[in-house]
Design an enzyme around this catalytic site. Structure first.
Site, mmCIF file in Angstrom:
data_model
loop_
_atom_site.group_PDB
_atom_site.id
_atom_site.type_symbol
_atom_site.label_atom_id
_atom_site.label_comp_id
_atom_site.label_asym_id
_atom_site.label_seq_id
_atom_site.Cartn_x
_atom_site.Cartn_y
_atom_site.Cartn_z
ATOM 1 N N GLU A 80 -14.860 62.476 48.503
ATOM 2 C CA GLU A 80 -15.815 61.360 48.627
ATOM 3 C C GLU A 80 -16.088 61.045 50.098
ATOM 4 O O GLU A 80 -17.221 60.759 50.488
ATOM 5 C CB GLU A 80 -15.266 60.139 47.878
ATOM 6 C CG GLU A 80 -15.266 60.379 46.359
ATOM 7 C CD GLU A 80 -14.524 59.317 45.567
ATOM 8 O OE1 GLU A 80 -13.339 59.062 45.880
ATOM 9 O OE2 GLU A 80 -15.112 58.739 44.653
ATOM 10 N N GLU A 124 -9.268 62.833 39.714
ATOM 11 C CA GLU A 124 -8.839 61.475 39.321
ATOM 12 C C GLU A 124 -8.498 61.346 37.838
ATOM 13 O O GLU A 124 -7.562 60.629 37.483
ATOM 14 C CB GLU A 124 -9.931 60.453 39.676
ATOM 15 C CG GLU A 124 -10.018 60.123 41.145
ATOM 16 C CD GLU A 124 -10.984 61.017 41.913
ATOM 17 O OE1 GLU A 124 -11.296 62.133 41.439
ATOM 18 O OE2 GLU A 124 -11.427 60.601 42.986
ATOM 19 N N ALA A 179 -7.177 59.345 47.814
ATOM 20 C CA ALA A 179 -6.611 58.024 48.079
ATOM 21 C C ALA A 179 -5.108 58.121 47.844
ATOM 22 O O ALA A 179 -4.641 59.007 47.116
ATOM 23 C CB ALA A 179 -7.242 56.997 47.148
ATOM 24 N N GLY A 239 -10.685 60.944 46.801
ATOM 25 C CA GLY A 239 -11.236 60.172 47.914
ATOM 26 C C GLY A 239 -11.517 61.025 49.152
ATOM 27 O O GLY A 239 -12.351 60.654 49.985
HETATM 28 C C1 HXC Z 1 -0.222 60.157 48.244
HETATM 29 C C2 HXC Z 1 0.055 62.428 48.480
HETATM 30 C C3 HXC Z 1 -1.259 62.673 47.987
HETATM 31 C C4 HXC Z 1 -2.042 61.532 47.633
HETATM 32 C C5 HXC Z 1 -0.353 64.568 48.435
HETATM 33 N N1 HXC Z 1 0.571 63.631 48.738
HETATM 34 N N2 HXC Z 1 -1.459 64.008 47.965
HETATM 35 N N3 HXC Z 1 0.551 61.185 48.606
HETATM 36 N N4 HXC Z 1 -1.483 60.310 47.779
HETATM 37 N N5 HXC Z 1 -3.298 61.651 47.189
HETATM 38 C C6 HXC Z 1 1.914 63.846 49.273
HETATM 39 C C7 HXC Z 1 2.872 64.379 48.210
HETATM 40 O O1 HXC Z 1 3.368 63.323 47.415
HETATM 41 C C8 HXC Z 1 3.937 65.000 49.070
HETATM 42 O O2 HXC Z 1 4.795 63.990 49.566
HETATM 43 C C9 HXC Z 1 3.150 65.554 50.247
HETATM 44 O O3 HXC Z 1 1.904 64.852 50.267
HETATM 45 C C10 HXC Z 1 2.830 67.033 50.106
HETATM 46 O O4 HXC Z 1 2.208 67.241 48.850
HETATM 47 P P1 HXC Z 1 2.767 68.280 47.752
HETATM 48 O O5 HXC Z 1 2.261 67.825 46.432
HETATM 49 O O6 HXC Z 1 4.226 68.495 47.903
HETATM 50 O O7 HXC Z 1 1.997 69.600 48.218
HETATM 51 P P2 HXC Z 1 1.530 70.812 47.287
HETATM 52 O O8 HXC Z 1 2.567 71.160 46.271
HETATM 53 O O9 HXC Z 1 1.086 71.884 48.238
HETATM 54 O O10 HXC Z 1 0.249 70.266 46.504
HETATM 55 C C11 HXC Z 1 -0.911 69.895 47.201
HETATM 56 C C12 HXC Z 1 -1.874 69.112 46.257
HETATM 57 C C13 HXC Z 1 -1.075 67.947 45.592
HETATM 58 C C14 HXC Z 1 -2.425 70.053 45.176
HETATM 59 C C15 HXC Z 1 -3.013 68.595 47.113
HETATM 60 O O11 HXC Z 1 -0.386 67.206 46.633
HETATM 61 C C16 HXC Z 1 -1.919 67.007 44.834
HETATM 62 O O12 HXC Z 1 -2.332 67.288 43.694
HETATM 63 N N6 HXC Z 1 -2.199 65.831 45.410
HETATM 64 C C17 HXC Z 1 -2.914 64.763 44.731
HETATM 65 C C18 HXC Z 1 -4.388 65.071 44.697
HETATM 66 C C19 HXC Z 1 -5.150 63.990 43.942
HETATM 67 O O13 HXC Z 1 -4.911 63.755 42.737
HETATM 68 N N7 HXC Z 1 -6.085 63.338 44.645
HETATM 69 C C20 HXC Z 1 -6.875 62.256 44.067
HETATM 70 C C21 HXC Z 1 -6.161 60.951 44.235
HETATM 71 S S1 HXC Z 1 -7.007 59.654 43.424
HETATM 72 P P3 HXC Z 1 6.401 64.160 49.591
HETATM 73 O O14 HXC Z 1 6.877 62.838 50.132
HETATM 74 O O15 HXC Z 1 6.801 64.467 48.201
HETATM 75 O O16 HXC Z 1 6.624 65.317 50.530
HETATM 76 C C22 HXC Z 1 -8.258 59.250 44.459
HETATM 77 C C23 HXC Z 1 -9.071 58.057 44.004
HETATM 78 C C24 HXC Z 1 -10.112 57.643 45.000
HETATM 79 O O17 HXC Z 1 -8.483 59.851 45.448
HETATM 80 C C25 HXC Z 1 -10.766 56.328 44.613
HETATM 81 C C26 HXC Z 1 -9.883 55.158 44.713
HETATM 82 C C27 HXC Z 1 -10.571 53.847 44.410
#
Ligand code: HXC
Length: 260
Positions: free
Chosen positions: A114, A134, A66, A111
């Site tokens: 999911e 998360e 998400a 997400g």
């Molecule tokens: C918003 C995101 C994102 C996310 C990546 N980006 N994941 N933006 N939401 N979930 C964006 C980054 O901010 C970045 O933007 C661009 O995508 C590229 O990502 P990087 O981090 O620079 O890439 P990298 O270093 O290769 O790392 C990849 C990654 C990392 C390991 C996947 O991006 C990461 O950890 N992402 C978050 C994963 C996460 O925690 N997912 C769960 C979310 S909570 P910019 O603008 O800086 O280039 C969830 C809850 C669901 O899903 C339920 C809700 C009710």
């Protein structure tokens, strides 16, 4: 219909749905959830589509979760509504009459995993990485992950994934039965299409009834599940495709199923 964050492409009886926000690793913001929900509703009413493939745009991600930036702004009440919006979409995908194949081309996190778990079949690129990170953000999973992951891989493995937030690769996802098959990155789409074509050639009503029995049955006891199975089994005997399928077998010929 055109969308900002979703691409829909048709190849004969197969719909290829791509989440298209590659700069944010296809993260699911509210607009993307809403658009995907509209796409799914349209597909549910489109009987010329027999199988759906769901994938992510770009080289790196299926869906990296998400949208964290958007979620950061939410109040607790808005967070609940967002969770329910995502849950509703996942249920809508699971309830589609057509089977949905997730072609997991990269990160499937939070997400994103999911979303993949709401699909019927998961195929992964060997570069794909999985996880429910998360708790690193101070939140639990919220699009059905605490419920679908234990059902798919057992509560012990699901607990480890959900509580440690460790990412794991496609081979590990395969070993635990979370993905059905793993392919070299460049083969994934073609393999997903090949599987979709195989399913699309079967009798659509039988496919729909099978899918329905699998999901309804998962929430029933064995005897009730078997009662439901007998019901859908009988329903298939109303179809022309059932007659055509039996006739072709008995006459040692081939048939093309019509979906009625
Ligand atoms: C918003 C995101 C994102 C996310 C990546 N980006 N994941 N933006 N939401 N979930 C964006 C980054 O901010 C970045 O933007 C661009 O995508 C590229 O990502 P990087 O981090 O620079 O890439 P990298 O270093 O290769 O790392 C990849 C990654 C990392 C390991 C996947 O991006 C990461 O950890 N992402 C978050 C994963 C996460 O925690 N997912 C769960 C979310 S909570 P910019 O603008 O800086 O280039 C969830 C809850 C669901 O899903 C339920 C809700 C009710």
């Amino acid at each position: 219909m055109t969308y900002s964050n979703i691409l829909v492409d048709y190849q004969e009886q197969i719909a290829l749905v791509t989440i298209d926000r590659p700069k944010a690793l296809n993260a699911l913001n509210t607009l993307t959830l809403q658009e995907l929900s509209q796409v799914v509703e349209d597909l549910a009413n489109n009987s010329s589509v027999r199988v759906v493939i769901l994938t992510g745009s770009g080289e790196k991600a299926f869906v990296a979760g998400a949208d964290i930036a958007e979620m950061n702004m939410k109040t607790p009440l808005e967070a609940r509504t967002f969770s329910q919006l995502g849950q509703k979409l996942m249920n809508q995908i699971e309830s589609l009459p057509q089977p949905v194949i997730a072609a997991i081309n990269g990160f499937a996190l939070g997400g994103g995993l999911e979303l993949a778990m709401a699909c019927d079949i998961r195929l992964a690129s060997e570069k794909a990485r999985f996880g429910q990170p998360e708790v690193n953000l101070g939140i639990p999973a919220g699009f059905g992950g605490t419920q679908r992951l234990p059902r798919l891989v057992g509560s012990g493995r699901a607990s480890e994934i959900l509580l440690t937030a460790e990412l794991f690769d496609a081979q590990e996802a395969f070993r635990m039965g979370l993905v059905n098959r793993v392919y070299p990155k460049e083969e994934l789409q073609e393999q997903a299409l090949a599987m979709a074509r195989k399913i699309a050639a079967k009798a659509p009503v039988a496919i729909q009834l099978t899918k329905s029995a699998i999901y309804k049955g998962a929430n029933m006891d064995l005897i009730s599940g078997q009662d439901y199975e007998a019901e859908v089994f009988a329903l298939a005997f109303h179809t022309e495709d059932r007659k055509a399928g039996f006739k072709a077998f008995l006459e040692k010929s081939q048939t093309e199923f019509q979906g009625r």
